[in-house]
Scaffold this active site. Structure first.
Site, PDB file in Angstrom:
ATOM      1  N   CYS A   1      30.135 -32.810  27.434  1.00 32.93           N
ATOM      2  CA  CYS A   1      31.465 -33.360  27.713  1.00 32.93           C
ATOM      3  C   CYS A   1      31.838 -32.967  29.133  1.00 32.93           C
ATOM      4  O   CYS A   1      31.964 -31.770  29.427  1.00 32.93           O
ATOM      5  CB  CYS A   1      32.451 -32.774  26.708  1.00 32.93           C
ATOM      6  SG  CYS A   1      34.169 -33.232  27.034  1.00 32.93           S
TER       7      CYS A   1
ATOM      8  N   CYS B   1      31.626 -39.641  31.951  1.00 30.70           N
ATOM      9  CA  CYS B   1      32.128 -39.237  30.637  1.00 30.70           C
ATOM     10  C   CYS B   1      31.010 -39.609  29.675  1.00 30.70           C
ATOM     11  O   CYS B   1      30.462 -40.723  29.752  1.00 30.70           O
ATOM     12  CB  CYS B   1      33.403 -40.003  30.293  1.00 30.70           C
ATOM     13  SG  CYS B   1      33.919 -39.842  28.565  1.00 30.70           S
TER      14      CYS B   1
HETATM   15  N1  DGL Z   1      33.114 -37.266  26.225  1.00 28.10           N
HETATM   16  C1  DGL Z   1      34.062 -36.579  27.021  1.00 28.10           C
HETATM   17  C2  DGL Z   1      33.586 -36.449  28.465  1.00 28.10           C
HETATM   18  O1  DGL Z   1      32.413 -36.493  28.747  1.00 28.10           O
HETATM   19  C3  DGL Z   1      35.512 -36.953  27.015  1.00 28.10           C
HETATM   20  C4  DGL Z   1      36.170 -37.826  26.039  1.00 28.10           C
HETATM   21  C5  DGL Z   1      37.578 -37.353  25.716  1.00 28.10           C
HETATM   22  O2  DGL Z   1      38.530 -37.713  26.445  1.00 28.10           O
HETATM   23  O3  DGL Z   1      37.696 -36.582  24.784  1.00 28.10           O
HETATM   24  O4  DGL Z   1      34.367 -36.270  29.354  1.00 28.10           O
END
Ligand code: DGL
Length: 268
Positions: free
Chosen positions: A73, A187
């Protein structure tokens, strides 16, 4: 004994990283945890995310002896890695926007960074741009909604290309010469929308960190001694959410396809 790896995200985004981790490390026992209780992370304060991820990771490691954690993330990795590494003794791999590789690819010297509003605003991200993208123009979109659209897609719900186009409007409104020719999917949810984003920018190269993370995990696991494990009688992969009440049951199929037979709840 097989090495045990935990991949963590706020939602299904981390599965895009997990598939690369698994591709480069087919022999691992895999854990996947997603914090659906607090999803999305992209609109949460830094303090809340730091506190939350630290608590989840430290209590997980106590219960399920793991050799390595991937924070799949960008929104979390850009702020939690220092704390996590000082609290835990196992290797922690973070996922951050692939600005550096994108700068090597761009020909028109315009790189697009597509991420959550939080990631776009982070000091860490500004540092990446200052360090590696001095000679190119970086256009950023901090989108609050694209991760949720990816969640919809991954749970088999309807979504439209127009919803995605709306998020990308600032670049779609530019003339072709002003548009980025290289787009960083900053993301981990966004690789799930790769086809749709590519359709909107057919000439752009889309870059994400997944493959590099798979290779990094492989190198670290090769070099690391397996942690001392006790009472482990299973080599089964396990997926955990943080709220079964909030869990979209359609996601179970997506997890099955990724080798996780069921989704359990993890409580701190
Ligand atoms: N998958 C997450 C990232 O890589 C973020 C998604 C969210 O906003 O929770 O930033």
């Amino acid at each position: 004994m097989k090495k045990r790896v935990l991949v963590f995200d706020s939602g299904v985004g981390g599965l895009s990283v997990y598939s690369e981790v698994k591709k480069h490390n087919p022999d691992i026992v895999s854990f996947y945890m997603f914090d659906n209780q607090l999803f999305p992370y992209g609109n949460k304060s830094e303090a809340e995310i730091i506190n939350r991820v630290n608590k989840l990771m430290t209590s997980f490691v106590k219960r399920y002896q793991v050799d390595l954690i991937v924070i799949a993330c960008n929104t979390a990795s850009t702020i939690v890695l220092d704390d996590l590494r000082s609290n835990l003794s196992i290797p922690i791999v973070g996922v951050v926007p692939a600005i550096k590789p994108a700068v090597k690819i761009t020909k028109n010297k315009i790189v697009g960074l597509l991420a959550t509003p939080a990631t776009v605003a982070r000091k860490y991200t500004h540092g990446l741009i200052e360090d590696f993208a001095k000679d190119v123009k970086v256009l950023s979109i901090g989108t609050p909604n694209l991760a949720s659209i990816a969640e919809k897609k991954m749970s088999g719900k309807d979504f439209s290309i127009n919803e995605i186009a709306q998020e990308l409007k600032p670049w779609l409104d530019l003339s072709i010469n002003e548009q980025p020719d290289t787009i960083v999917l900053g993301c981990t949810h966004f690789p799930h929308l790769r086809t749709e984003i590519q359709n909107l920018f057919p000439n752009a190269t889309l870059v994400d960190s997944g493959n590099a993370i798979g290779i990094r995990v492989n190198n670290l696991l090769k070099d690391s001694k397996s942690i001392e494990k006790t009472d482990i009688d299973t080599e089964q992969n396990e997926a955990f959410c943080t709220s079964l009440v909030k869990l979209d049951s359609n996601l179970e199929n997506t997890f099955k396809k990724n080798g996780f037979d069921e989704i359990l709840e993890f409580k701190i």
